[in-house]
Design a protein around this motif. Sequence first.
Motif, PDB file in Angstrom:
ATOM      1  N   VAL A   1      41.359  36.920  45.525  1.00  0.00           N
ATOM      2  CA  VAL A   1      42.472  37.550  44.824  1.00  0.00           C
ATOM      3  C   VAL A   1      42.533  36.959  43.420  1.00  0.00           C
ATOM      4  CG1 VAL A   1      44.938  38.055  44.874  1.00  0.00           C
ATOM      5  CG2 VAL A   1      43.693  37.689  47.035  1.00  0.00           C
ATOM      6  N   VAL A   2      42.414  37.804  42.398  1.00  0.00           N
ATOM      7  CA  VAL A   2      42.512  37.353  41.011  1.00  0.00           C
ATOM      8  C   VAL A   2      43.845  37.856  40.469  1.00  0.00           C
ATOM      9  CG1 VAL A   2      41.483  37.356  38.717  1.00  0.00           C
ATOM     10  CG2 VAL A   2      40.011  37.449  40.753  1.00  0.00           C
ATOM     11  N   THR A   3      44.731  36.920  40.152  1.00  0.00           N
ATOM     12  CA  THR A   3      46.104  37.251  39.801  1.00  0.00           C
ATOM     13  C   THR A   3      46.489  36.603  38.484  1.00  0.00           C
ATOM     14  OG1 THR A   3      48.390  37.053  40.606  1.00  0.00           O
ATOM     15  CG2 THR A   3      46.897  35.319  41.216  1.00  0.00           C
ATOM     16  N   ALA A   4      47.266  37.309  37.689  1.00  0.00           N
ATOM     17  CA  ALA A   4      47.633  36.799  36.368  1.00  0.00           C
ATOM     18  C   ALA A   4      48.640  35.660  36.458  1.00  0.00           C
ATOM     19  CB  ALA A   4      48.204  37.934  35.516  1.00  0.00           C
ATOM     20  N   HIS A   5      49.658  35.820  37.319  1.00  0.00           N
ATOM     21  CA  HIS A   5      50.777  34.875  37.358  1.00  0.00           C
ATOM     22  C   HIS A   5      51.002  34.341  38.765  1.00  0.00           C
ATOM     23  CE1 HIS A   5      51.794  37.976  34.174  1.00  0.00           C
ATOM     24  NE2 HIS A   5      51.620  36.869  33.467  1.00  0.00           N
ATOM     25  N   ALA A   6      51.812  33.300  38.839  1.00  0.00           N
ATOM     26  CA  ALA A   6      51.986  32.592  40.106  1.00  0.00           C
ATOM     27  C   ALA A   6      52.655  33.431  41.186  1.00  0.00           C
ATOM     28  CB  ALA A   6      52.793  31.314  39.874  1.00  0.00           C
ATOM     29  N   GLY A   7      53.429  34.446  40.828  1.00  0.00           N
ATOM     30  CA  GLY A   7      54.091  35.248  41.846  1.00  0.00           C
ATOM     31  C   GLY A   7      53.392  36.543  42.196  1.00  0.00           C
ATOM     32  N   ASP A   8      52.496  37.005  41.338  1.00  0.00           N
ATOM     33  CA  ASP A   8      51.931  38.349  41.503  1.00  0.00           C
ATOM     34  C   ASP A   8      51.272  38.554  42.858  1.00  0.00           C
ATOM     35  OD1 ASP A   8      52.732  38.971  38.909  1.00  0.00           O
ATOM     36  OD2 ASP A   8      50.784  38.491  38.030  1.00  0.00           O
ATOM     37  N   PHE A   9      50.530  37.574  43.315  1.00  0.00           N
ATOM     38  CA  PHE A   9      49.777  37.764  44.549  1.00  0.00           C
ATOM     39  C   PHE A   9      50.696  37.922  45.755  1.00  0.00           C
ATOM     40  CE2 PHE A   9      50.256  33.116  44.380  1.00  0.00           C
ATOM     41  CZ  PHE A   9      50.519  32.765  45.700  1.00  0.00           C
ATOM     42  N   VAL A  10      51.905  37.366  45.677  1.00  0.00           N
ATOM     43  CA  VAL A  10      52.852  37.477  46.791  1.00  0.00           C
ATOM     44  C   VAL A  10      53.474  38.862  46.812  1.00  0.00           C
ATOM     45  CG1 VAL A  10      54.879  36.498  47.898  1.00  0.00           C
ATOM     46  CG2 VAL A  10      53.334  35.021  46.604  1.00  0.00           C
ATOM     47  N   TRP A  11      54.045  39.293  45.682  1.00  0.00           N
ATOM     48  CA  TRP A  11      54.720  40.597  45.634  1.00  0.00           C
ATOM     49  C   TRP A  11      53.757  41.724  45.941  1.00  0.00           C
ATOM     50  CZ3 TRP A  11      59.050  38.334  45.513  1.00  0.00           C
ATOM     51  CH2 TRP A  11      59.391  37.366  44.569  1.00  0.00           C
ATOM     52  N   ARG A  12      52.588  41.708  45.311  1.00  0.00           N
ATOM     53  CA  ARG A  12      51.696  42.866  45.354  1.00  0.00           C
ATOM     54  C   ARG A  12      50.771  42.878  46.560  1.00  0.00           C
ATOM     55  NH1 ARG A  12      53.971  41.622  40.145  1.00  0.00           N
ATOM     56  NH2 ARG A  12      53.563  43.328  38.740  1.00  0.00           N
ATOM     57  N   ALA A  13      50.342  41.705  47.026  1.00  0.00           N
ATOM     58  CA  ALA A  13      49.280  41.676  48.042  1.00  0.00           C
ATOM     59  C   ALA A  13      49.529  40.649  49.135  1.00  0.00           C
ATOM     60  CB  ALA A  13      47.935  41.397  47.367  1.00  0.00           C
ATOM     61  N   GLY A  14      50.763  40.154  49.262  1.00  0.00           N
ATOM     62  CA  GLY A  14      51.039  39.147  50.286  1.00  0.00           C
ATOM     63  C   GLY A  14      50.718  39.621  51.682  1.00  0.00           C
ATOM     64  N   GLY A  15      50.969  40.894  51.966  1.00  0.00           N
ATOM     65  CA  GLY A  15      50.654  41.428  53.282  1.00  0.00           C
ATOM     66  C   GLY A  15      49.174  41.465  53.549  1.00  0.00           C
ATOM     67  N   ALA A  16      48.394  41.938  52.567  1.00  0.00           N
ATOM     68  CA  ALA A  16      46.939  41.985  52.730  1.00  0.00           C
ATOM     69  C   ALA A  16      46.375  40.581  52.927  1.00  0.00           C
ATOM     70  CB  ALA A  16      46.303  42.643  51.502  1.00  0.00           C
ATOM     71  N   ILE A  17      46.906  39.615  52.198  1.00  0.00           N
ATOM     72  CA  ILE A  17      46.449  38.230  52.323  1.00  0.00           C
ATOM     73  C   ILE A  17      46.774  37.697  53.715  1.00  0.00           C
ATOM     74  CG2 ILE A  17      46.839  35.869  51.499  1.00  0.00           C
ATOM     75  CD1 ILE A  17      47.358  37.155  48.698  1.00  0.00           C
TER      76      ILE A  17
END
Length: 262
Positions: free
Chosen positions: A28-44
């Motif tokens: 997962v390549v994410t710009a900011h510290a929260g982005d990966f949670v909001w956008r892709a937390g379920g997939a992760i």
Amino acid sequence: MTHGNAPAAPEPSDPPEPGGRPARSTLVVTAHAGDFVWRAGGAIALAASRGEKVTIACLTFGERGESAKAWREGKKLDEIKAIRREEAERAAATLGAEVRFFDAGDYPLTATAELTDRLVTVYRETQPDVVLTHPTEDPYNGDHPAANRMALEARVLAQAIGYPGEGEIIGAPPVFYFEPHQPEMSGFRPEVLLDITGVWETKRKAMECLGAQQHLWDYYTDLAVRRGVQLKRNAGPNLGLAHKTMAEAFMRPYPQIAKELA
């Protein structure tokens, strides 16, 4: 100009699964510290629940542009970075993923050859089967397209046998763009709907690790409900879906490779 430290030394590869095949890997390549949670937390969380390795390359802490609460409380830059790091580490651990911080500086995040090269190293180390990142457009936040450009360029360079650097070259992992905050303004189409009902509570707990952006907790809960309704509408009536299905939406920039249509 970048503001970060050199990446940590690569860790040993995961042991093979029974039968000699290494565990699947998601990057997962994410710009900011929260982005990966909001956008892709379920997939992760889904990937981690299957025993897959998930690595998050977090390019910035979102310290300047996405930490308004801390700035209003009078916190200094280094304090804010520390807060966002700790939040992101707890969120990633909740989801079952490893997070690596590039500390490249946000607002603006500038795409550079140095950052791209560091991403190439991560690609070659993790050998991803799937890549998740931002879409190409976001008129409200230029950091997101910058992260996208570096993620895609590093993916191509990591495949090139002549490109210098450590590690084995990679194949061509499929890329999924996760949903931006204002999809209608960013050219986003929900081409893939992922059922995250089974890991929704995990995602919600990870969201609640991000106290600096508490105002987004309900927004992304509501979004998961809406995408879940859309998933059920497109899945047919006889798949045994939960009454309240939760989902995330993704786009695919490259063709899907298949042996049958489904």
